[in-house]
Scaffold this active site. Structure first.
Site, mmCIF file in Angstrom:
data_model
loop_
_atom_site.group_PDB
_atom_site.id
_atom_site.type_symbol
_atom_site.label_atom_id
_atom_site.label_comp_id
_atom_site.label_asym_id
_atom_site.label_seq_id
_atom_site.Cartn_x
_atom_site.Cartn_y
_atom_site.Cartn_z
ATOM 1 N N GLY A 1 14.061 -4.461 -5.607
ATOM 2 C CA GLY A 1 12.605 -4.626 -5.593
ATOM 3 C C GLY A 1 12.177 -5.597 -6.681
ATOM 4 O O GLY A 1 12.984 -6.380 -7.187
ATOM 5 N N PHE A 2 10.921 -5.520 -7.078
ATOM 6 C CA PHE A 2 10.405 -6.454 -8.089
ATOM 7 C C PHE A 2 11.187 -6.342 -9.393
ATOM 8 O O PHE A 2 11.561 -7.347 -9.994
ATOM 9 C CB PHE A 2 8.916 -6.198 -8.331
ATOM 10 C CG PHE A 2 8.037 -6.655 -7.211
ATOM 11 C CD1 PHE A 2 7.929 -8.003 -6.903
ATOM 12 C CD2 PHE A 2 7.319 -5.738 -6.449
ATOM 13 C CE1 PHE A 2 7.117 -8.431 -5.871
ATOM 14 C CE2 PHE A 2 6.497 -6.164 -5.418
ATOM 15 C CZ PHE A 2 6.403 -7.510 -5.133
ATOM 16 N N GLU B 1 -6.832 -0.648 1.520
ATOM 17 C CA GLU B 1 -6.448 -1.790 2.334
ATOM 18 C C GLU B 1 -6.088 -1.364 3.757
ATOM 19 O O GLU B 1 -6.479 -2.012 4.734
ATOM 20 C CB GLU B 1 -5.288 -2.538 1.664
ATOM 21 C CG GLU B 1 -5.766 -3.320 0.447
ATOM 22 C CD GLU B 1 -4.656 -3.780 -0.474
ATOM 23 O OE1 GLU B 1 -4.914 -4.683 -1.281
ATOM 24 O OE2 GLU B 1 -3.541 -3.239 -0.401
#
Lengths: 417, 417
Positions: free
Chosen positions: A13-14, A171
């Site tokens: 991941g990041f 969102e």
């Protein structure tokens, strides 16, 4: 020539990617292990779940991202155990991977607050697979409603509840409203998609708690304009197939999405004792796991509270900066220097609410509406990995903005993406 | 006002869509039923299977494609029975849909020539789900090889056999060779993807039987240049997990892909008796099903041999032209006129072999190599449905052509696309 130090990174991941890149010019051999062959740009996952983008637009193979690092090895698999005594990790298939230094960036999964049985009914959004399963659910709900003869059942099929008022929940709810009111408008015969009911439920006093009240208020207004019912201060007491109980109200809903809680990846248990309630590892100031020499923990799996007294939030920026810092500390140890403490620089918060509307909080600057959306767009395009993805995403967004359409409304069944 | 005639179309492929569009200005109510919510541009399906394109690039929701036809209804579901006596079709969930005129465009599925047990080991390529399952298999083979310690097992994982030398088989084998020799080159540590072995097996005397020998020869050369072993005149006698028997040779292969045979959709049985060996309905010159008034059959499900004595091939152009013609005949019947016989206009054949190389046969003109590829590219972009798809596909291809990369190398597990 002496054997190079072995650095193992768990998670692509990041946090894991930032660490791997930082180690590019360090004299060591790096192995990065992930359950998936691809890195996902999490902040846009909701766009895949709501048929705005293709999986290929927001995900790239980890091998491809790191192809310029020959001394780096990528393994596809699950890490089942960390043996900090023997300094090796055990993968599925009983492969042992020894390490001198370990960076654990395994992230987090959904948490149903002890109600794991809810997961089948109210899927969360963490992986591409989650996003595709959710997309399938949303689109099927409208299709089933079109074929349904019983009006009550039809209403249930056209009721969508998003649980959790953080950025992801907001969102999702906003995008859902757009699909119903715009993308699907006038494509159905027996139903009017615009009549779909969309609820956003937040147990805390307000949605988007990380944002100042001014921006929250404009987010609320934007959501209501899109026809989203925002319910704050109401906890979900029950989730079952076809219905949810919110406070003491029971709502018949075919589709329930979970954006409420996360808990750290279970692998963290091997780095205990002393995990916090969310299962995170309370790391030292230099991001090491207390009592486990040479082991660093970054991102959602780490609980870092040396800066504000509070643990840092589970956002991409924290993971990235911690991944880079942990790798720097590994390099220092390899050079025989001592580690340095981590400090988080907060670049600000953003959330988008449907089409051409977003809020952004940079501390010194607070924006909402169209300007906020332009910033949001700029930042997200900027950080997307892969030239092709950026062009493709811009293309999709431009088209979606002009046509109100969503280009990836595909219902598929098998393994795949 | 009199009740409008009810026209039901089974299948949203090339044939069904062409029929639906042709009926736009006809005074009737149209219902189109498909198992999937999307129309797939079949000729590019192999590009999804080989990670060159995203599902969203080659598929669009049927509702969206037909959104401009308000008098048309789209139903997502499976037609389980056609009751030609009562003039209605039965869908899953026991919905009966009555019709005055029926256009059956249900297409075809894989045929394993009586060895259905092979289907689990050697998947075919007919739907988006198939393509995604195949993509997952291909990519996983390389990932597993990277983790494998036993060299023999590694070779098996890196051996790919494509069964069937028609356009699909040729295109799959060519794309596979490209992935191994170019896209994945230098991304792995323990294996050299370029060492992968790729076989294309055709039971008949030659690959691409529909093409003249000159073009076949250049296709063979192109495949060999890509490192594909072309085996012609060899039938597959056995397919099992990890191995295939070709002629009397046994080849250890982890990945076997089936591009050999198709058989018509089983629903055709309700339009018997007199189906041919492939299960197709031998239609009359006007495309009606003999003995079933008001029922037309088009595309892969129809066997039309009034023109050449041979049944027309199962290609998109035949389905499109027949769909349009069947709809015209329905319109004629509605106006009280009599139907007209169908005539196929053959626009030519094309097949692509890897990067920047294709063969095209327009009868009066035969092209191969780069020119053939440019034509192939032009034609396929031209017929893709959806402005966004066209741009996106062009973008992907341009990038792939320049970088030798394949942008959608994602391995996902859950339902999804």
């Amino acid at each position: 020539m002496a054997r190079l130090p072995q650095v193992v990174i768990i998670g692509g991941g990041f946090g894991g990617l930032a660490a791997a890149r930082q180690l590019k010019r360090v004299a060591c051999e790096v192995t990065i292990i992930d359950r998936h062959n691809h890195h996902v740009f999490q902040p846009l996952l909701y766009q895949v779940a709501t048929a705005g983008l293709s999986p290929g637009d927001i995900a790239s193979p980890i091998r491809w991202i790191l192809r310029k690092q020959p001394q780096l090895r990528v393994l596809l698999g699950t890490v089942e155990r960390i043996d900090t005594a023997a300094r090796q990790v055990w993968m599925d298939g009983h492969d042992a991977v020894p390490y001198d230094f370990l960076i654990v960036a395994a992230g987090a999964t959904h948490s149903y607050f002890g109600h794991d049985e809810w997961s089948a009914v109210a899927p969360g959004l963490k992986t591409l697979d989650d996003a595709l399963a959710i997309r399938r659910r949303l689109l099927l709900a409208f299709e089933e409603a079109e074929r349904e003869h019983d009006p009550a059942r039809q209403r249930t099929l056209l009721t969508f509840v998003v649980i959790g008022g953080g950025p992801t929940g907001v969102e999702l709810a906003g995008a859902l409203a757009e699909i119903a009111r715009q993308a699907l408008r006038s494509e159905f015969d027996a139903i009017d998609p615009a009549s779909a009911r969309i609820l956003l439920v937040e147990a805390g006093p307000s949605i988007l708690p990380a944002f100042p009240e001014g921006l929250r208020a404009s987010a609320r207004r934007a959501l209501r304009r899109l026809g989203v019912e925002v319910r704050e201060g109401l906890a979900v007491s029950q989730v079952e197939d076809g219905a949810v109980a919110i406070g003491d109200e029971r709502i018949e809903a075919h589709t329930v999405l979970w954006a409420a809680g996360v808990s750290a990846a279970p692998i963290g248990r091997d780095l205990g004792p002393g995990l916090d309630r969310a299962g995170r590892v309370p790391v030292a100031a230099d991001l090491t796991a207390p009592g486990h020499a040479g082991v660093f923990v970054v991102g959602d799996l780490a609980s870092f509270s040396h800066q504000t007294g509070q643990p840092l939030p589970g956002v991409a920026q924290v993971a990235k900066q911690q991944g880079t810092h942990a790798a720097r500390n590994v390099a220092r140890l390899i050079r025989g220097e001592s580690t340095r403490p981590f400090r988080y620089f907060d670049p600000g918060n953003m959330a988008t609410i449907g089409r051409a509307n977003a809020i952004a909080d940079f501390g010194f600057l607070r924006v909402s509406g169209f300007m906020g959306w332009l910033m949001w767009l700029f930042v997200h395009i900027l950080f997307l990995i892969g030239f092709r993805s950026r062009l493709s995403v811009l293309l999709q967004w431009a088209a979606a903005y002009l046509t109100y359409q969503r280009s990836v409304r595909l219902i598929t069944r098998n393994p795949g993406s």
